[in-house]
Design an enzyme around this catalytic site. Structure first.
Site, mmCIF file in Angstrom:
data_model
loop_
_atom_site.group_PDB
_atom_site.id
_atom_site.type_symbol
_atom_site.label_atom_id
_atom_site.label_comp_id
_atom_site.label_asym_id
_atom_site.label_seq_id
_atom_site.Cartn_x
_atom_site.Cartn_y
_atom_site.Cartn_z
ATOM 1 N N GLN A 243 0.843 -1.189 0.000
ATOM 2 C CA GLN A 243 0.000 0.000 0.000
ATOM 3 C C GLN A 243 0.882 1.244 0.000
ATOM 4 O O GLN A 243 1.767 1.394 0.840
ATOM 5 C CB GLN A 243 -0.919 0.001 1.223
ATOM 6 C CG GLN A 243 -1.985 -1.076 1.192
ATOM 7 C CD GLN A 243 -3.076 -0.786 0.178
ATOM 8 O OE1 GLN A 243 -3.191 0.312 -0.360
ATOM 9 N NE2 GLN A 243 -3.903 -1.794 -0.099
ATOM 10 N N TYR A 276 -5.473 -13.157 -1.811
ATOM 11 C CA TYR A 276 -4.699 -12.075 -2.438
ATOM 12 C C TYR A 276 -3.873 -11.394 -1.335
ATOM 13 O O TYR A 276 -3.900 -10.183 -1.162
ATOM 14 C CB TYR A 276 -5.612 -11.061 -3.131
ATOM 15 C CG TYR A 276 -6.656 -11.680 -4.027
ATOM 16 C CD1 TYR A 276 -6.354 -12.020 -5.352
ATOM 17 C CD2 TYR A 276 -7.941 -11.932 -3.561
ATOM 18 C CE1 TYR A 276 -7.325 -12.600 -6.178
ATOM 19 C CE2 TYR A 276 -8.910 -12.501 -4.383
ATOM 20 C CZ TYR A 276 -8.593 -12.840 -5.681
ATOM 21 O OH TYR A 276 -9.558 -13.404 -6.491
ATOM 22 N N GLU A 300 -1.753 -16.207 -2.545
ATOM 23 C CA GLU A 300 -1.234 -15.060 -3.297
ATOM 24 C C GLU A 300 -0.597 -15.563 -4.584
ATOM 25 O O GLU A 300 0.062 -16.609 -4.596
ATOM 26 C CB GLU A 300 -0.208 -14.306 -2.445
ATOM 27 C CG GLU A 300 0.679 -13.322 -3.176
ATOM 28 C CD GLU A 300 -0.102 -12.210 -3.871
ATOM 29 O OE1 GLU A 300 0.263 -11.862 -5.007
ATOM 30 O OE2 GLU A 300 -1.069 -11.698 -3.272
ATOM 31 N N ASP A 350 -8.403 -9.113 -0.628
ATOM 32 C CA ASP A 350 -7.952 -7.813 -1.118
ATOM 33 C C ASP A 350 -7.493 -7.993 -2.560
ATOM 34 O O ASP A 350 -6.292 -7.985 -2.849
ATOM 35 C CB ASP A 350 -6.815 -7.302 -0.226
ATOM 36 C CG ASP A 350 -6.347 -5.902 -0.610
ATOM 37 O OD1 ASP A 350 -7.012 -5.264 -1.448
ATOM 38 O OD2 ASP A 350 -5.310 -5.453 -0.073
ATOM 39 N N CYS A 377 -10.058 -1.750 -4.077
ATOM 40 C CA CYS A 377 -9.467 -0.500 -4.557
ATOM 41 C C CYS A 377 -10.247 0.075 -5.730
ATOM 42 O O CYS A 377 -9.887 1.139 -6.243
ATOM 43 C CB CYS A 377 -8.002 -0.696 -4.936
ATOM 44 S SG CYS A 377 -7.729 -1.906 -6.243
#
Length: 419
Positions: A243, A276, A300, A350, A377
């Site tokens: 991030q 994720y 992931e 995410d 996002c």
């Protein structure tokens, strides 16, 4: 082609909606209610479903309009055109209103749910005027070897000697390295990374990477994140995902932990999926703060990130309770997880900007997870996945948004779904 029109409402992607002779046009650098002159993008075809364009002159401005704090990111007609700050013409309060409206509209139109969303500003952003928040930036060397950014919708590169969205510390760091002076091989990609909270005892905790080669610092940087009074430490590849807002890891990890705790507080030895999962931003606090015997499966796609997640969980002494898997999330879930891990008490995800999409949402539903915490996002992708989850028997029980991308149309949203 130049036209004059009245702007009607917010749209996604940092644009507003207007009409030209009954045809929809999406306008950059506009605000609802304004009367503006617009340059319509070429080519203009009679059978196009919609047009796009950009403001060249404001005749009747909105109360939310301000002079761009970073002129280079403003409209092309005003000498701007570099990407990365498409709401630079909007007041900070207006940016929150814009993002709230877009999230609510997308959830209504695509998610088929009506909800009220509060967009929260990160601490310190108002004092900084919405600038100086990025801990990572990507540039490209122009033909003269100077750091530059591409001008929108062209191959032209604009040399820069500062990046106003980057933290002051990152700008100073670039100056000390001589980045702004140039001297790079033309067309070289340049990444700079400088963690906001420096971990004590870690030397050279920064990275300047040019054409995939470390020119200063180190490829693996160290981040630390405070969640509910506890500090978590991470090793992260400087070229990978983390991030970028200096406060985002703290804000999002805190929101995720709070949501999971509130919904599985009565569960003994809970099982949690972290999908994720990156380098383990959420994995560490979930494994530590939810319950002392919580079991996690993290999935992931990036093998480098998974290796770092494995390292980070080992250092945090929770590695024995975390199964870190590398692979596509949908295919990994389709193959199935072993034993107790197959039945999660909570799912955290995410996904990238494209969202989790139907296959993953359906797999989550088939797992029987009673609570899903979705970090998004992109509100459009969240809305589409909301429709899928609701169709699978979930209810959107809460939603909040974080303005961790000031001066841009991007907004991070955390939705909590329960059965």
């Amino acid at each position: 082609m130049q036209v004059t029109l009245r702007v009607e409402r917010y749209a996604d992607q940092g644009r507003c909606v207007g009409h030209i002779d009954g045809q929809v046009i999406f306008v950059r650098f506009a605000l609802p209610g304004e009367l503006v002159e617009v340059s319509v993008d070429l080519p203009v075809r009679a059978k196009r479903r919609f047009l796009t364009g950009e403001v060249t002159k404001v005749i009747e401005p909105s109360p939310d309009r301000v002079e761009p704090a970073w002129p280079l990111a403003g409209p092309l007609a005003w000498g701007g055109g570099v990407g990365g700050a498409d709401l630079v013409h909007v007041s900070l309060a207006g940016q929150l209103a814009w993002k709230q409206a877009v999230v609510q509209e997308q959830m209504h139109r695509l998610g088929h749910v009506d909800t009220s969303v509060k967009v929260l500003r990160a601490p310190g952003d108002e004092e900084r005027g919405g600038l100086y928040w990025r801990t990572r930036i990507d540039l490209i060397a122009d033909e003269q070897g100077r750091p530059s950014m591409r001008r929108r919708e062209s191959h032209e590169r604009v040399a820069i000697d500062q990046m106003p969205l980057a933290t002051r510390e990152l700008n100073d760091f670039a100056s000390r390295l001589g980045v702004w002076s140039g001297g790079f091989e033309p067309n070289s990609p340049i990444r700079l990374a400088l963690p906001d909270q420096q971990e004590g005892g870690v030397e050279d905790n920064f990275a300047c990477i040019v054409s995939s080669k470390v020119k200063a610092g180190q490829r693996k940087v160290h981040e630390q994140v405070d969640v509910e009074g506890q500090t978590f430490r991470y090793e992260v590849d400087a070229t990978g995902f983390w991030q970028i807002h200096r406060q985002a890891p703290h804000l999002l990890a805190t929101a995720v932990v709070r949501a999971v705790k509130a919904n599985i507080k009565a569960v003994q030895a809970p099982v949690i999926w972290d999908l994720y999962s990156g380098s383990g931003l959420f994995t560490l606090p979930l494994a530590t703060l939810i319950a002392p015997d919580a079991q996690l499966a993290s999935i992931e796609g990036s093998r480098i990130a998974v290796a770092q997640a494995h390292y980070n969980t080992q250092v945090a002494a929770v590695g024995k309770r975390v199964m870190a898997l590398a692979g596509d999330v949908a295919r990994t879930l389709e193959r199935g997880l072993p034993g107790k891990l197959a039945k999660p008490d909570a799912v955290v995800l995410d996904p990238p900007r494209s969202g989790a999409q139907a296959a993953v949402c359906q797999q989550i539903a088939r797992s029987g997870a009673p609570v899903v915490v979705y970090v998004a996002c992109d509100p459009t992708s969240l809305a589409r996945d909301t429709a899928t989850l609701v169709g699978q028997g979930y209810h959107l029980s809460s939603i909040e948004a974080f303005d961790i991308y000031p001066m841009t149309h991007h907004v991070e949203t955390v939705g909590v779904f329960t059965k």
